[in-house]
Design a protein around this motif. Structure first.
Motif, mmCIF file in Angstrom:
data_model
loop_
_atom_site.group_PDB
_atom_site.id
_atom_site.type_symbol
_atom_site.label_atom_id
_atom_site.label_comp_id
_atom_site.label_asym_id
_atom_site.label_seq_id
_atom_site.Cartn_x
_atom_site.Cartn_y
_atom_site.Cartn_z
ATOM 1 N N SER A 93 -5.211 3.380 -2.985
ATOM 2 C CA SER A 93 -4.329 2.546 -2.182
ATOM 3 C C SER A 93 -4.661 2.656 -0.702
ATOM 4 C CB SER A 93 -2.862 2.939 -2.421
ATOM 5 O OG SER A 93 -1.984 2.019 -1.804
ATOM 6 N N GLU A 94 -4.403 1.563 0.007
ATOM 7 C CA GLU A 94 -4.584 1.532 1.458
ATOM 8 C C GLU A 94 -3.407 0.793 2.057
ATOM 9 O OE1 GLU A 94 -7.790 -0.024 4.834
ATOM 10 O OE2 GLU A 94 -8.350 0.009 2.706
ATOM 11 N N LEU A 95 -2.760 1.411 3.021
ATOM 12 C CA LEU A 95 -1.586 0.812 3.647
ATOM 13 C C LEU A 95 -1.926 -0.560 4.239
ATOM 14 C CD1 LEU A 95 0.031 3.878 5.466
ATOM 15 C CD2 LEU A 95 1.006 2.578 3.568
ATOM 16 N N GLY A 96 -1.089 -1.537 3.928
ATOM 17 C CA GLY A 96 -1.269 -2.879 4.454
ATOM 18 C C GLY A 96 -2.327 -3.693 3.746
ATOM 19 N N VAL A 97 -3.025 -3.091 2.783
ATOM 20 C CA VAL A 97 -4.102 -3.791 2.063
ATOM 21 C C VAL A 97 -3.747 -3.994 0.596
ATOM 22 C CG1 VAL A 97 -6.524 -3.721 1.365
ATOM 23 C CG2 VAL A 97 -5.846 -2.934 3.645
ATOM 24 N N GLY A 98 -3.265 -2.940 -0.052
ATOM 25 C CA GLY A 98 -2.889 -3.052 -1.464
ATOM 26 C C GLY A 98 -3.239 -1.812 -2.252
ATOM 27 N N SER A 99 -3.022 -1.886 -3.555
ATOM 28 C CA SER A 99 -3.227 -0.733 -4.435
ATOM 29 C C SER A 99 -3.932 -1.158 -5.712
ATOM 30 C CB SER A 99 -1.885 -0.083 -4.800
ATOM 31 O OG SER A 99 -1.155 0.280 -3.645
ATOM 32 N N THR A 100 -4.615 -0.200 -6.328
ATOM 33 C CA THR A 100 -5.249 -0.391 -7.627
ATOM 34 C C THR A 100 -4.821 0.748 -8.540
ATOM 35 O OG1 THR A 100 -7.181 -1.482 -6.651
ATOM 36 C CG2 THR A 100 -7.420 -0.613 -8.880
ATOM 37 N N GLY B 202 0.812 -1.207 0.000
ATOM 38 C CA GLY B 202 0.000 0.000 0.000
ATOM 39 C C GLY B 202 0.847 1.259 0.000
ATOM 40 N N ILE B 203 0.197 2.377 -0.259
ATOM 41 C CA ILE B 203 0.884 3.670 -0.372
ATOM 42 C C ILE B 203 0.131 4.692 0.466
ATOM 43 C CG2 ILE B 203 1.682 5.442 -1.985
ATOM 44 C CD1 ILE B 203 1.300 3.284 -4.222
ATOM 45 N N ALA B 204 0.859 5.428 1.278
ATOM 46 C CA ALA B 204 0.232 6.468 2.113
ATOM 47 C C ALA B 204 -0.324 7.581 1.224
ATOM 48 C CB ALA B 204 1.251 7.032 3.090
ATOM 49 N N PRO B 205 -1.446 8.203 1.612
ATOM 50 C CA PRO B 205 -2.100 9.217 0.766
ATOM 51 C C PRO B 205 -1.192 10.364 0.352
ATOM 52 C CG PRO B 205 -3.554 8.564 2.558
ATOM 53 C CD PRO B 205 -2.235 7.912 2.830
ATOM 54 N N HIS B 206 -0.272 10.801 1.224
ATOM 55 C CA HIS B 206 0.543 11.970 0.889
ATOM 56 C C HIS B 206 1.572 11.676 -0.197
ATOM 57 C CE1 HIS B 206 2.991 9.946 4.003
ATOM 58 N NE2 HIS B 206 4.033 10.474 3.381
#
Length: 276
Positions: free
Chosen positions: A194-201, A145-149
Motif C-alpha cells: 500500500s501507498e498513501l494516496g495511491v492505493g492498496s493491493t 492507502g495505508i501507512a506502513p505502521h
C-alpha cells in the motif's frame, strides 16, 4: 432480539402514520445501526467458528469464476453510488478444491473493503490467475492507502486505521480477521502492499495442488510450470492419486514445485528433462 427490533422498525418506517413523520430520521438511523449490529454478530459467529474449528477442511470442487461473477455483480451495485469502476480479470479454466462458503467470504471481504476505502470515481481490479508460484487472488484499488505502521495489525479484530472513516463506511472491523483465518485453513497467507494516496493491493496465493483438475491434467500443468521454474522441482511417482495429491501438497507448502506422475517410465524421462 435484533430481528424483532428490525421488524418493528421496518413496520414503523413503512407505516403511513403522520404522527411518525417527525421520527423518520431517528427511526432510519436506528434501522441502519441495528443492521450493522446484525452484521457484527454474524461476523463474530463466523470468526469464532473459524478459530475454534477442529474439523479437517472439506475440499470440494468450487467454481471460482462463477463465485467471482456473483461478487463482481454485488460490488458493482455498491460501487455505483460512488461512481467507481470494477474490473474482473479471471482465468475461467482455473477451478479450486476448497470450502466454498469460506473462500467466498474471504474473496467478498477483500472486495468490499476495497470499495469501502476507495474514493469516488476510483477503480477496483479483481484478479484470479495462476503462475508457477501458485493460484493467486488479488484485489487492487486506487483508494486512500495505508501507512506502513498499520500493516502488521490489519488482520486484528476491530483494528481501525481511521476510526472516523471506518464508522462512516459501515464496516464491522472483522473482515480482514475472517480473511486471515480462512487463509490459515487453506495454508495461505495475506500479503498487503500500500501507498498513501495511491492505493492498496491485497494478494494471497493458494497451493497449485488445490486446483480442481484431473490428476493427469494437473501433471501436464506442472510439467509446463517446472520447465521454467525458479524454485526446486520434485517428481512424485506413485499409482494412488490421493497419496500423490497429499505428497504434492506437502511439498508445495515447503516451497517445492511437485510434479505428480503415475507412469514410472515417463517419470524417468521427466527426471532427465527437468533435472529435479
Amino acid at each position: 432480539p435484533l430481528t424483532v427490533v428490525t421488524g418493528f422498525l421496518e413496520t414503523m418506517l413503512d407505516a403511513q402514520d403522520p404522527h411518525l413523520r417527525s421520527w423518520e430520521r431517528a427511526l432510519s438511523l436506528m434501522e441502519r445501526q441495528t443492521f450493522r449490529m446484525q452484521q457484527i454478530v454474524e461476523d463474530l459467529l463466523l470468526l469464532s467458528n473459524l478459530e475454534n474449528s477442529r474439523q479437517t477442511l472439506r475440499r470440494d470442487a468450487v467454481d471460482i469464476p462463477a463465485i467471482l461473477a456473483v461478487i463482481r455483480e454485488g460490488a458493482e451495485q455498491l460501487a455505483r453510488e460512488k461512481r467507481q469502476s470494477v474490473h474482473l480479470e479471471c482465468d475461467r479454466s482455473l477451478q479450486l478444491r476448497s470450502a466454498d462458503k469460506e473462500i467466498y467470504s474471504a474473496f467478498n471481504n477483500l472486495v468490499s473493503n476495497a470499495i469501502r476505502y476507495t474514493p469516488e470515481e476510483g477503480m477496483i481490479t479483481i484478479r484470479w490467475y495462476e503462475d508457477e508460484e501458485g493460484i493467486h487472488f488479488e484485489v487492487i484499488d486506487t483508494g486512500i492507502g495505508i501507512a506502513p505502521h498499520h500493516l502488521p495489525r490489519l488482520t486484528e479484530r476491530f483494528y481501525r486505521v481511521d476510526t472516523a472513516r471506518s464508522r462512516e463506511s459501515g464496516g464491522t472491523g472483522l473482515g480482514l480477521a475472517i480473511v486471515k483465518h480462512v487463509l490459515m485453513r487453506h495454508h495461505a497467507q495475506l500479503h498487503v502492499e500500500s501507498e498513501l494516496g495511491v492505493g492498496s493491493t491485497f494478494t494471497f496465493e493458494l497451493p497449485l495442488c488445490d486446483v480442481s483438475v484431473s490428476l493427469d491434467d494437473w501433471t501436464e500443468r506442472r510439467i509446463e510450470q517446472a520447465r521454467g521454474a525458479r524454485r526446486p522441482v520434485a517428481i512424485c511417482v506413485g499409482t494412488d492419486p490421493d497419496e500423490l495429491t497429499v505428497l504434492a501438497r506437502r511439498l508445495d507448502q515447503a516451497g517445492v514445485l511437485a510434479v505428480p506422475c503415475r507412469d514410472p517410465d515417463r517419470s524417468m524421462s521427466l527426471a532427465r528433462e527437468l533435472r529435479p
